[in-house]
Each structure stands twice: as structure tokens, then as C-alpha cells.
Motif scaffolding. Structure first.
Motif, PDB file in Angstrom:
ATOM      1  N   GLU B 314       0.833  -1.207   0.000  1.00 60.89           N
ATOM      2  CA  GLU B 314       0.000   0.000   0.000  1.00 60.89           C
ATOM      3  C   GLU B 314       0.871   1.262   0.000  1.00 60.89           C
ATOM      4  N   LEU B 315       1.885   1.275   0.875  1.00 57.68           N
ATOM      5  CA  LEU B 315       2.746   2.466   0.977  1.00 57.68           C
ATOM      6  C   LEU B 315       3.565   2.668  -0.297  1.00 57.68           C
ATOM      7  N   LEU B 316       3.920   1.574  -0.959  1.00 55.89           N
ATOM      8  CA  LEU B 316       4.855   1.665  -2.092  1.00 55.89           C
ATOM      9  C   LEU B 316       4.160   1.533  -3.440  1.00 55.89           C
ATOM     10  N   VAL B 317       2.832   1.641  -3.417  1.00 56.57           N
ATOM     11  CA  VAL B 317       2.072   1.350  -4.637  1.00 56.57           C
ATOM     12  C   VAL B 317       2.450   2.269  -5.808  1.00 56.57           C
ATOM     13  N   ALA B 339      14.705  -9.042  -0.280  1.00 54.92           N
ATOM     14  CA  ALA B 339      14.085 -10.319  -0.628  1.00 54.92           C
ATOM     15  C   ALA B 339      12.675 -10.408  -0.050  1.00 54.92           C
ATOM     16  N   GLU B 340      12.518  -9.905   1.182  1.00 60.64           N
ATOM     17  CA  GLU B 340      11.195  -9.939   1.825  1.00 60.64           C
ATOM     18  C   GLU B 340      10.211  -9.056   1.058  1.00 60.64           C
ATOM     19  N   LEU B 341      10.686  -7.870   0.653  1.00 65.45           N
ATOM     20  CA  LEU B 341       9.814  -6.935  -0.078  1.00 65.45           C
ATOM     21  C   LEU B 341       9.417  -7.526  -1.428  1.00 65.45           C
ATOM     22  N   ALA B 342      10.382  -8.143  -2.093  1.00 61.04           N
ATOM     23  CA  ALA B 342      10.088  -8.743  -3.395  1.00 61.04           C
ATOM     24  C   ALA B 342       9.077  -9.873  -3.240  1.00 61.04           C
ATOM     25  N   ALA B 343       9.261 -10.688  -2.197  1.00 55.96           N
ATOM     26  CA  ALA B 343       8.332 -11.790  -1.963  1.00 55.96           C
ATOM     27  C   ALA B 343       6.942 -11.273  -1.627  1.00 55.96           C
ATOM     28  N   ALA B 344       6.881 -10.079  -1.037  1.00 57.42           N
ATOM     29  CA  ALA B 344       5.594  -9.496  -0.672  1.00 57.42           C
ATOM     30  C   ALA B 344       4.906  -8.863  -1.881  1.00 57.42           C
ATOM     31  N   GLY B 345       5.567  -8.871  -3.006  1.00 56.98           N
ATOM     32  CA  GLY B 345       4.955  -8.325  -4.211  1.00 56.98           C
ATOM     33  C   GLY B 345       5.234  -6.850  -4.414  1.00 56.98           C
ATOM     34  N   VAL B 346       6.078  -6.273  -3.536  1.00 58.55           N
ATOM     35  CA  VAL B 346       6.496  -4.901  -3.749  1.00 58.55           C
ATOM     36  C   VAL B 346       7.457  -4.905  -4.938  1.00 58.55           C
ATOM     37  N   GLY B 347       7.273  -4.004  -5.840  1.00 59.24           N
ATOM     38  CA  GLY B 347       8.186  -3.965  -6.967  1.00 59.24           C
ATOM     39  C   GLY B 347       7.676  -4.709  -8.175  1.00 59.24           C
ATOM     40  N   ALA B 348       6.413  -5.146  -8.089  1.00 59.02           N
ATOM     41  CA  ALA B 348       5.844  -5.787  -9.277  1.00 59.02           C
ATOM     42  C   ALA B 348       5.870  -4.804 -10.439  1.00 59.02           C
ATOM     43  N   HIS B 349       5.732  -3.528 -10.095  1.00 54.08           N
ATOM     44  CA  HIS B 349       5.744  -2.489 -11.123  1.00 54.08           C
ATOM     45  C   HIS B 349       6.871  -1.493 -10.879  1.00 54.08           C
ATOM     46  N   ALA B 350       7.784  -1.831  -9.983  1.00 54.29           N
ATOM     47  CA  ALA B 350       8.868  -0.891  -9.658  1.00 54.29           C
ATOM     48  C   ALA B 350      10.203  -1.626  -9.643  1.00 54.29           C
ATOM     49  N   ARG B 351      11.249  -0.876  -9.863  1.00 55.04           N
ATOM     50  CA  ARG B 351      12.586  -1.427  -9.737  1.00 55.04           C
ATOM     51  C   ARG B 351      12.943  -1.496  -8.249  1.00 55.04           C
TER      52      ARG B 351
END
Lengths: 331, 404
Positions: B314-317, B339-351
Motif C-alpha cells: 500500500e505504501l509503495l504502490v 528479498a522480503e519486499l520482493a516476496a511481498a509483491g512490492v516492486g511488481a511495477h517498480a525497480r
């Protein structure tokens, strides 16, 4: 009318049958109201010395504590065989944490009880020889030197039996274990290794240290009673033969424990505040060979040609114990 | 602490460790085992002094023989129904590791402060977050404090959370940077903590009147279910921690702690994520960058376990570039938080970029962060970099090794 001859010693030892004694002197185990701290259905091997010892220790401690006892158990046979979830053989409040921390966990229980003003509840920690003399020794020493109000009991079967008979710091010389196989130049466990934890406990000058075996269960009960009559750190080291690890039938457990003391290899002592106050004299002394021959872990000493030299060295250890502790019969 | 300071008058210059010790004492722990290790030592010294001085009553302060012993005393005490606290750092935390898993597995609500410090070898007493992050799978809730005031405020919340969920909690504060810094701090009054934190009512306890066997062996038929339940019990903290934090914040009149918080995220294209004391410098640098017209923001992660994936997404959308400032290194992999952020789906649309920073106490300076943000916004950052690396030193080492 002809008199009937009463056979006073009934079990091939100097033990007196309970029914010949006044009820006040009888074993706690003969009391219909004993605690039954460990009940049947556990998975220990037939003839397990540790379960036998623990039953006598805990029921006696429970009586002394008027049923208000908390037990802390290290990892090991005593834990694994008694608590396969969802079953439990324990009828006492019982906590198992880890292999090497039972004395510290017991200290924590004692501290919590003090903080809550529960002076009526007593604490008993217990472990095998691995959990006591090896991996748990640091925590045990800490518990001793802080003066924590815990009775700690080591059930010593002289190796890591739960993992398949590997040597511990309590394994005697020449004993064959999975990690001390007999090989050229190696007699089984090496001579001169190992440690005397009752002596280490005494060096902490704690209120009470005693040794006992499952051969003389009344003596074991008496020592638990004495320990429970005191406060502060107390240590009881109980020899508990292991049929699997020692290579002897389960029927020989009590006999082997008796031979360990009668040979002089396992002295029965009591110490208070770091000073020896009692040592049980050997009434029927046997050569160590009688003890060793009965066990598969020493079989390599008695084959052809055998190792009489090693048997002689073990005899020297027994002789030294008898001399140092004064175990010769008085008469 | 005598006379008892009122809430209004409570703000006074205090070392971070001392303030934590006083706050912990207000939580009325009943058993506190203590073993010294830098930079944690002042905390247990402080608690010990409050016990000796009679200010913290009905508390057993136990000077143990090791950190393994400390956590083991906590386990016994907690299972016997006492509120239990200790503190450690670094090697001490590793020495406890076996007991950490045991405490959480037994569902014991122990609270422990971790004064974050590097792990050796080489031995290093200074701050990074390798120690607590190495125990990320130990079943403990992990909360990271951005400053000493947060470290104080997190403790009453930690006790309440632990005891409600029967899950142990680590409150992590950067060693030396926070533990040894003196600044004006509010220690909550006893009445505030008493109003927030009810006496410990264990859900199971070692009691001769109702004997229980605790710590049985569980085999393949139920072990997975035990772990499943532990996972889901800890996940309830994602709801419960912010609720408790808001309630506590109302009592002390400060902004509430949260799972994670955004800083100047409006229209931010580049967002730096971090945990702990680096947030102060980072937010200053974000302010400067904003002043120069750069669309930069920051996210502070307070609750690392349970990992608040939804909150972070939500914060990084809207972020185009997420820069993860890591105070620890997973050797052979890289950034733990990344790794935790990537696994959480953060960065699906961000580097997502990893920046390993401040290991073993190397200061994370405003200057270095300024350059980092400049590089990030100019898209000059590689996928992973080490902040402030001494390239001359590395060249000399490589030359020597090649010359062998």
C-alpha cells in the motif's frame, strides 16, 4: 510347634522386604497413596534403569513436597519415552525445553515461584549424563553457584543412549560405545578421560550432594528425602544401568547397579556444604571382573586372548575408590 | 526515580539504555535474567539497579552464566507464570538461538531488547542489524525502533502484544547509536503503564494443582499443524500491534507506532525503505532532496515480523524505484529486506535496488545518503551496491591475493 525360618534378606542383597518393616520405615513405593509421578504406558525399554530411578526419585520428592512439585526435564530418553504427543506419562507439572538447559530452566521456575511468593512449591530438574555432565554442565554450574533452590538429579547410564550409545563425559574407561569402538591401540573408551561431576558439585560447596543407584532403592529414597529437607542447590547422581547400551538383559539392571557399588567402581557418598559426610561401606566386595563380564560393552576384555591388563587397570580404579572413600566394611 | 516523576515532568535527558530500563521496570517484570554483552549491558544494569534499589518490587534479577542460560531462565520463569524480560546483542543472541526457537515454540510471551550489533568474525562490537535479522525465522515478533523514544514506547506494547498472543517479542534498537545516546526522553509513569498493561495471566502454567506436560515431542502427524498455527497466530499481530500502539499513543500523547510509516510519499517516484535509527538522517536527506525538487520519499519499517506485506504494498504502490537500505547482509544472496519486499509483491511495477549500508558501525552519513538519492533519481544505481565502500582498500587486497 516348629518354628518357621524367616528369610530376612529376600532379594539377594542386604535389602529388607517391606512387609517385615513397620509402616513408617517402608519404602514410599509401598504406600498406596504414593504420587505415581510416572505412570505406565511410556515407551522406555524393558529393564530401563532410568525410568526406575526417576519413579523412585519423583515419588519421594512429591511426598516430601506434599504434592507441590514442578519438574524440569532435559531432552533424552526420559523425555522422549514419556511424552510422545498427545500422550504423557507424567502426573506432575512437567516442562521440557532443551537438551543443555534443564538446570537454567529449573532456575527460572524457581525464580518465578519466588517472585510470586510461592514458597510452598519445590523445583526438581532432571537429565541424563549427557544433559548433565556434558552439554548442561555450564547451566548446572551456574545454578549451583547462584544458590538457586533446585534439586537436580542426573540419571547416569554412562553414555548417550537415546541417540544410539555414544560416549559421554561419564562413560567409563574401556567401555565400547558407537564413538569409542574397540580398535588397535584403543580399548573402547580411553583411560583417563571423563569427569567426576559429584566432585565438581561438591567444589561449589552446595548444601547437598549424593550418589545412589537403582540397586538400593531405599537408599535412593532416603537421599531424596534428605535433599528435599534442605533448600538451595542440591545434586543427586544416580547410576541407572541401560540394557541396550551396556549390553545386558533387562533382568540384570538392578544386579549390575549393585555390582557397580560392590566392586567399588561406583561409590555411594553424601556430602554437605562441600564436605564428605558419609560413604556406604561395601559389605560384599566383588572383583571388577564380576561386574564387567556381565556386560556386552566390555566383551572385548574377556575374549581370547582378552585384556587382563585393562581389567587390572579398572580394578585399580575400584581399589582407589575404596581407599579414598573408605568403603571397606567396618568389621 | 524518586520522587516518582509525573508524566508532564518526565521528559529529561537520559541515556537510551537507561530509559528502556526504566520503561521495562514500569512494565513490572517478575523475572529478569541478565548477562552482559556490549552494547546491551547498560539496559540490564539499569533494571538490576532498580531491583536492588527496591524501586522494582517482586522481581527476581538473576545473574546467569551465559545468554543461553538467560533465555533458558526466561523459559522456565515464563512457563511458571512470571512476566519475563531480558536483553542481549550480537553473539549473545546467537548463543541463545536454540532457546529462542524453543521459547516461541512453547508459546512463551517473553520480551527481549536486542541492542543491535554486528556478528563476528571479525569481532566487531558496533551497530548493524545482522544479529536480530539472523533470527528472523525464530518465531519471535520483531519490532525495530527508529529512536530511543520509540524503543521506550515499544516495550509496554511488546509486553501486551506478547501476552495477548502467547508469542515472544524482540524490541530491536540500534546499539550505541541509540543505547548510548543521551537525549531528552519520556519514561511513562507507572499509572500509565498499569492502565495499559494488565497483570500477566498465562494461558497455561506449571501448577501442582493442575499438572500439565509442556514440551512434548510432536511427530510428523501434527508438527506441520503446530507450525501453521504459530504462523497464523503471529500474523494476527498485523492487526493487533497497530491497535495497541494507537491505544498506548493516546495515553502518552505521542504519535502512534505503526507496522510501517511513509514519509513524504506524495508523488514520490523514488522511495527509500529502512529500519531503525538511520531513518532520522534519511528523512533529513529526503527533506533536502524535496527542497531541490526531487520526488523522493521514505518508508520506515517498524514491524519486521510478522512482515506487513499488505501495508508495504500500500505504501509503495506508486513508487517507480524502491531503494532498500539494508543494515545487514545475507552473504551469497544480498539484502534480507529486499528479498522480503520482493516476496511481498512490492516492486511488481517498480525497480528494487539493494544498498548494503552501515555494517559493523560504519556511519551512514547524510553525505552518503545524498549521493545515494542523487544516483537513484538519476538511475545510476546498480541492482546492488555497498554504500561508502573503500575501493582503495579492496584494490590492495585483490592485488595481494593475485600476487600470491
Amino acid at each position: 510347634m516348629s518354628a518357621t525360618k524367616v528369610k530376612f534378606y529376600q532379594v539377594g542383597s542386604f535389602a529388607v522386604g517391606n512387609r517385615l518393616l513397620p509402616s513408617s520405615a517402608r519404602s514410599n513405593q509401598s504406600d498406596a497413596h504414593r504420587a505415581d509421578s510416572i505412570v505406565s504406558g511410556h515407551r522406555a525399554c524393558q529393564g530401563c534403569g532410568e525410568l526406575l530411578g526417576a519413579r523412585y526419585v519423583l515419588d519421594t520428592a512429591m511426598r516430601a513436597a506434599e504434592g507441590k512439585l514442578v519438574v524440569v526435564n532435559a531432552t533424552g530418553c526420559l523425555e522422549v519415552t514419556t511424552t510422545p504427543f498427545p500422550e504423557s506419562a507424567w502426573r506432575v507439572p512437567w516442562l521440557h525445553s532443551l537438551f543443555g538447559n534443564a538446570p537454567a530452566v529449573a532456575s527460572g521456575v524457581a525464580a518465578a515461584l519466588r517472585a510470586q511468593g510461592r514458597t510452598d512449591v519445590r523445583v526438581l530438574g532432571q537429565a541424563g549424563d549427557g544433559g548433565t555432565v556434558d552439554i548442561g554442565l555450564g547451566c548446572l554450574s551456574g545454578m549451583f553457584e547462584r544458590g538457586d533452590d533446585v534439586l537436580f538429579v542426573c540419571y547416569d547410564n554412562e553414555a548417550y543412549m537415546n541417540t544410539g550409545v555414544q560416549r559421554s563425559g561419564a562413560t567409563p574407561p574401556a567401555a565400547r560405545t558407537a564413538t569409542t569402538p574397540v580398535a588397535p591401540g584403543h580399548p573402547g573408551n580411553e583411560f583417563g578421560h571423563g569427569k567426576d561431576v559429584p566432585a565438581i558439585a561438591m567444589a561449589h560447596r552446595i548444601p547437598y550432594v549424593a550418589t545412589a543407584t537403582v540397586a538400593d532403592l531405599r537408599d535412593l529414597e532416603a537421599k531424596v528425602e534428605r535433599a528435599m529437607s534442605l533448600h538451595g542447590p542440591r545434586y543427586l547422581h544416580v547410576l541407572v544401568p541401560c540394557p541396550l547400551g551396556w549390553g545386558a538383559p533387562g533382568s540384570q539392571t538392578v544386579r549390575l547397579a549393585r555390582l557397580a557399588t560392590e566392586s567399588g567402581l561406583f561409590p555411594l557418598i553424601e556430602a554437605m556444604d562441600g564436605e564428605l559426610v558419609a560413604a556406604s561401606p561395601i559389605r560384599r566386595r566383588v572383583p571388577v571382573e564380576e561386574y564387567l563380564r556381565a556386560q556386552g560393552r566390555y566383551a572385548h576384555l574377556f575374549g581370547e586372548p582378552g585384556r587382563p591388563d585393562l581389567v587390572a587397570r579398572i580394578q585399580e580404579i575400584a581399589d582407589r575408590n575404596i581407599r579414598v572413600y573408605g568403603l571397606e566394611p567396618v568389621s | 526515580m524518586s520522587p516518582e516523576p509525573t508524566l508532564a515532568a518526565a521528559r529529561r535527558p537520559l541515556e537510551g539504555s537507561r530509559a528502556v530500563a526504566e520503561t521495562v521496570a514500569r512494565c513490572r517484570p517478575q523475572v529478569v535474567p541478565a548477562y552482559p554483552i556490549s552494547p546491551q549491558t547498560h539496559i540490564v544494569e539499569g533494571v538490576g539497579a532498580l531491583v536492588r534499589g527496591g524501586e522494582l518490587e517482586h522481581c527476581e534479577f538473576v545473574t546467569v552464566e551465559s545468554e543461553f542460560g538467560a533465555m533458558s531462565v526466561c523459559i522456565g520463569a515464563s512457563a511458571a507464570g512470571a512476566r519475563t524480560y531480558t536483553a542481549t546483542s550480537s553473539q549473545g543472541l546467537l548463543f541463545m538461538a536454540e532457546a529462542l526457537y524453543n521459547a516461541s515454540g512453547l508459546g512463551l510471551p517473553i520480551v527481549m531488547t536486542v541492542a543491535n550489533r554486528a556478528l563476528g568474525a571479525p569481532i566487531n562490537i558496533w551497530n548493524d542489524q545482522s544479529d536480530s535479522l539472523s533470527q528472523r525465522d525464530s518465531g519471535w515478533i520483531q519490532l525495530y525502533a527508529r529512536d530511543s523514544q520509540a524503543a521506550c514506547d515499544l516495550h509496554p506494547i511488546a509486553f501486551r502484544l506478547a501476552e495477548e498472543l502467547s508469542v515472544p517479542v524482540m524490541v530491536c534498537m540500534d546499539g550505541f547509536v541509540l543505547t548510548h545516546a543521551v537525549e531528552p526522553l519520556d519514561v511513562p509513569g507507572q499509572e500509565v503503564v498499569d492502565g495499559f498493561l494488565p497483570p500477566y495471566a498465562p494461558c497455561q502454567v506449571l501448577d501442582p494443582a493442575a499438572p500439565l506436560s509442556i514440551g512434548a515431542m510432536v511427530g510428523p502427524e501434527a508438527f506441520t499443524e503446530v507450525r501453521y498455527l504459530a504462523h497464523h497466530r503471529m500474523e494476527t499481530a498485523v492487526q493487533r500491534f497497530p491497535e495497541l500502539a494507537r491505544r498506548y499513543a493516546k495515553l502518552v500523547g505521542r504519535p502512534a507506532e505503526d507496522l510501517a510509516r511513509g514519509y513524504r510519499l506524495e508523488d514520490a517516484r523514488t522511495v527509500v525503505v529502512a529500519m531503525g535509527s538511520v531513518l532520522g538522517t534519511l528523512e533529513d536527506v529526503v527533506d533536502e532532496a524535496r527542497g531541490r525538487g526531487l520526488a523522493v520519499g521514505a518508508v520506515e519499517l517498524t514491524c519486521f515480523r510478522p512482515f506487513p506485506a499488505g501495508k508495504l504494498r500500500e505504501l509503495l504502490v506508486d513508487a517507480e524505484h524502491v531503494v532498500v537500505l539494508e543494515r545487514a547482509l545475507s552473504v551469497g544472496s544480498g539484502g534480507i529486506l529486499t528479498a522480503e519486499l520482493a516476496a511481498a509483491g512490492v516492486g511488481a511495477h517498480a525497480r528494487i535496488t539493494t544498498v548494503i549500508a552501515g555494517l559493523g558501525g560504519r556511519p551512514v552519513t547524510a553525505k552518503a545518503l545524498r549521493k545515494l538519492i542523487a544516483d537513484a533519481t538519476a538511475r545510476r544505481l546498480p541492482p546492488m551496491e555497498f554504500l561508502d565502500l573503500d575501493h582503495d582498500l579492496l584494490r590492495r587486497v585483490h592485488a595481494r591475493e593475485n600476487g600470491r
